[in-house]
Design a protein around this motif. Structure first.
Motif, PDB file in Angstrom:
ATOM      1  N   TYR A 106     -25.052 -34.071  -4.809  1.00 55.32           N
ATOM      2  CA  TYR A 106     -25.855 -33.427  -3.766  1.00 55.32           C
ATOM      3  C   TYR A 106     -25.931 -31.925  -4.006  1.00 55.32           C
ATOM      4  O   TYR A 106     -27.002 -31.318  -3.926  1.00 55.32           O
ATOM      5  CB  TYR A 106     -25.260 -33.710  -2.395  1.00 55.32           C
ATOM      6  CG  TYR A 106     -25.921 -32.932  -1.286  1.00 55.32           C
ATOM      7  CD1 TYR A 106     -27.111 -33.359  -0.716  1.00 55.32           C
ATOM      8  CD2 TYR A 106     -25.350 -31.746  -0.813  1.00 55.32           C
ATOM      9  CE1 TYR A 106     -27.733 -32.638   0.284  1.00 55.32           C
ATOM     10  CE2 TYR A 106     -25.962 -31.009   0.189  1.00 55.32           C
ATOM     11  CZ  TYR A 106     -27.155 -31.462   0.741  1.00 55.32           C
ATOM     12  OH  TYR A 106     -27.758 -30.718   1.726  1.00 55.32           O
ATOM     13  N   ASP A 107     -24.796 -31.320  -4.311  1.00 60.19           N
ATOM     14  CA  ASP A 107     -24.765 -29.874  -4.551  1.00 60.19           C
ATOM     15  C   ASP A 107     -25.657 -29.487  -5.727  1.00 60.19           C
ATOM     16  O   ASP A 107     -26.369 -28.478  -5.678  1.00 60.19           O
ATOM     17  CB  ASP A 107     -23.331 -29.416  -4.819  1.00 60.19           C
ATOM     18  CG  ASP A 107     -22.738 -28.687  -3.625  1.00 60.19           C
ATOM     19  OD1 ASP A 107     -23.451 -28.496  -2.630  1.00 60.19           O
ATOM     20  OD2 ASP A 107     -21.554 -28.320  -3.691  1.00 60.19           O
ATOM     21  N   THR A 150     -21.825 -28.772   2.437  1.00 63.91           N
ATOM     22  CA  THR A 150     -20.936 -28.132   1.464  1.00 63.91           C
ATOM     23  C   THR A 150     -20.976 -26.607   1.544  1.00 63.91           C
ATOM     24  O   THR A 150     -20.408 -25.932   0.691  1.00 63.91           O
ATOM     25  CB  THR A 150     -21.281 -28.583   0.034  1.00 63.91           C
ATOM     26  OG1 THR A 150     -22.635 -28.226  -0.256  1.00 63.91           O
ATOM     27  CG2 THR A 150     -21.105 -30.081  -0.126  1.00 63.91           C
ATOM     28  N   GLY A 151     -21.661 -26.077   2.569  1.00 59.42           N
ATOM     29  CA  GLY A 151     -21.509 -24.662   2.892  1.00 59.42           C
ATOM     30  C   GLY A 151     -22.335 -23.677   2.088  1.00 59.42           C
ATOM     31  O   GLY A 151     -22.002 -22.485   2.071  1.00 59.42           O
ATOM     32  N   ARG A 152     -23.394 -24.141   1.463  1.00 59.26           N
ATOM     33  CA  ARG A 152     -24.223 -23.234   0.653  1.00 59.26           C
ATOM     34  C   ARG A 152     -24.702 -22.032   1.466  1.00 59.26           C
ATOM     35  O   ARG A 152     -24.506 -20.885   1.080  1.00 59.26           O
ATOM     36  CB  ARG A 152     -25.411 -24.008   0.084  1.00 59.26           C
ATOM     37  CG  ARG A 152     -26.327 -23.204  -0.817  1.00 59.26           C
ATOM     38  CD  ARG A 152     -27.497 -24.053  -1.296  1.00 59.26           C
ATOM     39  NE  ARG A 152     -28.409 -24.399  -0.214  1.00 59.26           N
ATOM     40  CZ  ARG A 152     -28.674 -25.652   0.173  1.00 59.26           C
ATOM     41  NH1 ARG A 152     -28.089 -26.669  -0.430  1.00 59.26           N
ATOM     42  NH2 ARG A 152     -29.507 -25.885   1.164  1.00 59.26           N
ATOM     43  N   LEU A 153     -25.329 -22.291   2.600  1.00 59.92           N
ATOM     44  CA  LEU A 153     -25.821 -21.195   3.444  1.00 59.92           C
ATOM     45  C   LEU A 153     -24.695 -20.577   4.266  1.00 59.92           C
ATOM     46  O   LEU A 153     -24.709 -19.367   4.533  1.00 59.92           O
ATOM     47  CB  LEU A 153     -26.921 -21.714   4.365  1.00 59.92           C
ATOM     48  CG  LEU A 153     -27.502 -20.703   5.359  1.00 59.92           C
ATOM     49  CD1 LEU A 153     -28.204 -19.567   4.632  1.00 59.92           C
ATOM     50  CD2 LEU A 153     -28.464 -21.380   6.333  1.00 59.92           C
ATOM     51  N   THR A 154     -23.731 -21.383   4.646  1.00 57.76           N
ATOM     52  CA  THR A 154     -22.662 -20.921   5.529  1.00 57.76           C
ATOM     53  C   THR A 154     -21.935 -19.713   4.948  1.00 57.76           C
ATOM     54  O   THR A 154     -21.727 -18.707   5.631  1.00 57.76           O
ATOM     55  CB  THR A 154     -21.653 -22.053   5.783  1.00 57.76           C
ATOM     56  OG1 THR A 154     -22.331 -23.308   5.830  1.00 57.76           O
ATOM     57  CG2 THR A 154     -20.907 -21.819   7.080  1.00 57.76           C
ATOM     58  N   VAL A 155     -21.551 -19.803   3.671  1.00 58.50           N
ATOM     59  CA  VAL A 155     -20.819 -18.690   3.060  1.00 58.50           C
ATOM     60  C   VAL A 155     -21.729 -17.476   2.865  1.00 58.50           C
ATOM     61  O   VAL A 155     -21.273 -16.329   2.933  1.00 58.50           O
ATOM     62  CB  VAL A 155     -20.171 -19.107   1.725  1.00 58.50           C
ATOM     63  CG1 VAL A 155     -19.112 -20.172   1.945  1.00 58.50           C
ATOM     64  CG2 VAL A 155     -21.202 -19.595   0.712  1.00 58.50           C
TER      65      VAL A 155
END
Length: 245
Positions: A15-16, A47-52
């Motif tokens: 997915y990543d 998996t936090g792509r935008l979050t970080v």
């Protein structure tokens, strides 16, 4: 497996690799930047792509997701230590703790039942301060995106960081009442084939507006594309910017 690309340890890296940073991330980052240094909750952060990236931009960020495998991957990202990661749903959000809530990558469509969607919106309204902003994307059913989810048009090759190539395709199983059932197929070089099934809800513009109003939100803008196009033009999207009353 249901939602395997978020829950299966072998599919999360796939997915990543298939979903790198793109213009939708740029759009969400720019929208949140309109209110500097705010408290943000990224619901369904994956998996936090935008979050970080939101945290790196100076915001105080909480990433919430029910999939432990996705959160495990998120915690390994550079900059992940700046984020508070929570395994759970909107129900865990504390009252009036955030200035902005985002749901990206069409997470809103995973709330298939109207009652589930209403509860989620109510939780978000509760978790936002008065005047807090809710930003999310949902596909416009008039675009009929699911018609491209067939074994021919959806066939793709996904290259993982180690060079391994996974072949993938999608097959729609049923379309009814705004619900689309489908299965992703992932074929690994060793012959292992993993399946991930899901159902998405394609709500109309009026359905989205009505549900937001019922939850205590005012829709400020609704766009049809990542370039700011009006609904019915652009990318077949509903990009929703709402505010808690």
């Amino acid at each position: 497996m249901r939602h395997g690309e978020f829950r299966h340890p072998r599919l999360v890296p796939v997915y990543d690799a298939e979903c790198p940073w793109s213009r939708d991330d740029d759009w969400f980052l720019a929208v949140v930047a309109g209110t500097p240094a705010v408290r943000v909750v990224d619901l369904g952060c994956g998996t936090g792509r935008l979050t970080v990236a939101l945290a790196a931009a100076g915001h105080t960020v909480t990433g919430v997701d029910p999939a432990g495998a996705s959160l495990a991957a998120a915690r390994t990202r550079p900059g992940a230590e700046r984020v508070t990661w929570v395994e759970g749903t909107s129900a865990v959000l504390a009252d009036e703790s955030f200035d902005v809530a985002v749901l990206t990558s069409h997470v809103a469509q995973f709330f298939v039942d109207d009652d589930d969607w209403a509860r989620t919106l109510a939780d978000l309204a509760r978790a936002l301060v008065p005047g807090g902003r809710l930003v999310f994307d949902s596909r416009d059913p008039a675009d009929r995106r699911w018609e491209r989810w067939n074994p021919v048009d959806s066939r793709r090759r996904i290259t993982l960081p180690d060079g391994e190539v996974v072949r993938a395709w999608t097959r729609v199983r049923a379309v009814a009442g705004g619900r689309v059932d489908f299965t992703h197929h992932y074929l690994f070089p060793d012959g292992d084939e993993l399946l991930s099934s899901a159902t998405l809800r394609f709500r109309t513009e009026q359905e989205l507006r009505d549900s937001l109003r019922a939850a205590g939100f005012v829709v400020e803008r609704m766009l049809g594309g990542w370039g700011g196009e009006p609904v019915g033009r652009g990318d077949g999207e509903f990009l929703v910017l709402a505010r808690r009353q």
